[in-house]
Design a protein around this motif. Structure first.
Motif, PDB file in Angstrom:
ATOM      1  N   GLU A 184      -2.912  11.571  -1.871  1.00 25.27           N
ATOM      2  CA  GLU A 184      -3.658  12.756  -1.462  1.00 25.27           C
ATOM      3  C   GLU A 184      -4.752  13.050  -2.479  1.00 25.27           C
ATOM      4  OE1 GLU A 184      -2.752  17.337  -0.015  1.00 25.27           O
ATOM      5  OE2 GLU A 184      -1.174  16.169  -0.954  1.00 25.27           O
ATOM      6  N   ASP A 185      -5.982  13.245  -1.991  1.00 26.32           N
ATOM      7  CA  ASP A 185      -7.086  13.557  -2.902  1.00 26.32           C
ATOM      8  C   ASP A 185      -7.209  15.066  -3.104  1.00 26.32           C
ATOM      9  OD1 ASP A 185      -8.425  14.564  -0.659  1.00 26.32           O
ATOM     10  OD2 ASP A 185      -9.825  12.888  -0.524  1.00 26.32           O
ATOM     11  N   GLU A 191      -6.851  15.423   1.651  1.00 27.19           N
ATOM     12  CA  GLU A 191      -6.920  14.322   2.604  1.00 27.19           C
ATOM     13  C   GLU A 191      -6.206  13.107   2.023  1.00 27.19           C
ATOM     14  OE1 GLU A 191     -11.084  13.789   3.277  1.00 27.19           O
ATOM     15  OE2 GLU A 191     -11.282  15.679   4.342  1.00 27.19           O
ATOM     16  N   TYR A 192      -5.572  12.363   2.893  1.00 25.97           N
ATOM     17  CA  TYR A 192      -4.840  11.183   2.437  1.00 25.97           C
ATOM     18  C   TYR A 192      -5.698   9.935   2.580  1.00 25.97           C
ATOM     19  CZ  TYR A 192      -0.568  13.842   2.025  1.00 25.97           C
ATOM     20  OH  TYR A 192       0.373  14.752   1.631  1.00 25.97           O
ATOM     21  N   LYS A 193      -5.551   9.052   1.602  1.00 21.54           N
ATOM     22  CA  LYS A 193      -6.233   7.767   1.652  1.00 21.54           C
ATOM     23  C   LYS A 193      -5.221   6.690   1.302  1.00 21.54           C
ATOM     24  CE  LYS A 193      -7.787   8.087  -3.113  1.00 21.54           C
ATOM     25  NZ  LYS A 193      -8.853   7.980  -4.053  1.00 21.54           N
ATOM     26  N   THR A 194      -5.454   5.487   1.783  1.00 20.60           N
ATOM     27  CA  THR A 194      -4.575   4.367   1.493  1.00 20.60           C
ATOM     28  C   THR A 194      -4.986   3.736   0.174  1.00 20.60           C
ATOM     29  OG1 THR A 194      -4.284   3.937   3.850  1.00 20.60           O
ATOM     30  CG2 THR A 194      -3.728   2.141   2.341  1.00 20.60           C
ATOM     31  N   ILE A 195      -3.989   3.503  -0.679  1.00 23.26           N
ATOM     32  CA  ILE A 195      -4.251   2.844  -1.958  1.00 23.26           C
ATOM     33  C   ILE A 195      -3.408   1.572  -2.047  1.00 23.26           C
ATOM     34  CG2 ILE A 195      -4.893   4.943  -3.201  1.00 23.26           C
ATOM     35  CD1 ILE A 195      -2.049   4.908  -4.417  1.00 23.26           C
ATOM     36  N   ALA A 231       0.158   5.896   0.331  1.00 23.48           N
ATOM     37  CA  ALA A 231      -0.803   6.947   0.640  1.00 23.48           C
ATOM     38  C   ALA A 231      -0.933   7.873  -0.557  1.00 23.48           C
ATOM     39  CB  ALA A 231      -0.365   7.733   1.867  1.00 23.48           C
ATOM     40  N   THR A 264       0.828  -1.206   0.000  1.00 23.96           N
ATOM     41  CA  THR A 264       0.000   0.000   0.000  1.00 23.96           C
ATOM     42  C   THR A 264       0.863   1.257   0.000  1.00 23.96           C
ATOM     43  OG1 THR A 264      -0.142   0.061   2.421  1.00 23.96           O
ATOM     44  CG2 THR A 264      -1.873  -1.159   1.245  1.00 23.96           C
TER      45      THR A 264
END
Length: 66
Positions: free
Chosen positions: A33-34, A38-42, A31, A29
């Motif tokens: 940023e959108d 905000e950060y999301k895990t990909i 991180a 995974t």
């Protein structure tokens, strides 16, 4: 049980090392940023138990240019 339940087929993730194609046991995974900051895990990759180091090295080369 509710009248509105669903049944969905689960597809296995496969090892990304060459032609291995064994079922993955590990997930890689990162991180991201959108647009809201905000950060999301990909998920960037998967590997079987035999290719963890190989896939890790490959993903680092692809994503970090190393």
């Amino acid at each position: 049980m509710s009248e509105f339940y669903e049944v969905n087929k689960i597809l296995p993730y496969l090892c990304k090392e060459g032609g291995c194609l064994k079922e993955a046991k590990y997930e890689f995974t990162d991180a991201d940023e959108d647009e809201k900051g905000e950060y999301k895990t990909i998920v960037i990759g998967h590997s079987c138990e035999n290719h963890v180091e190989d896939v890790n090295k490959m993903l680092k080369e692809i994503h970090n240019g190393n």
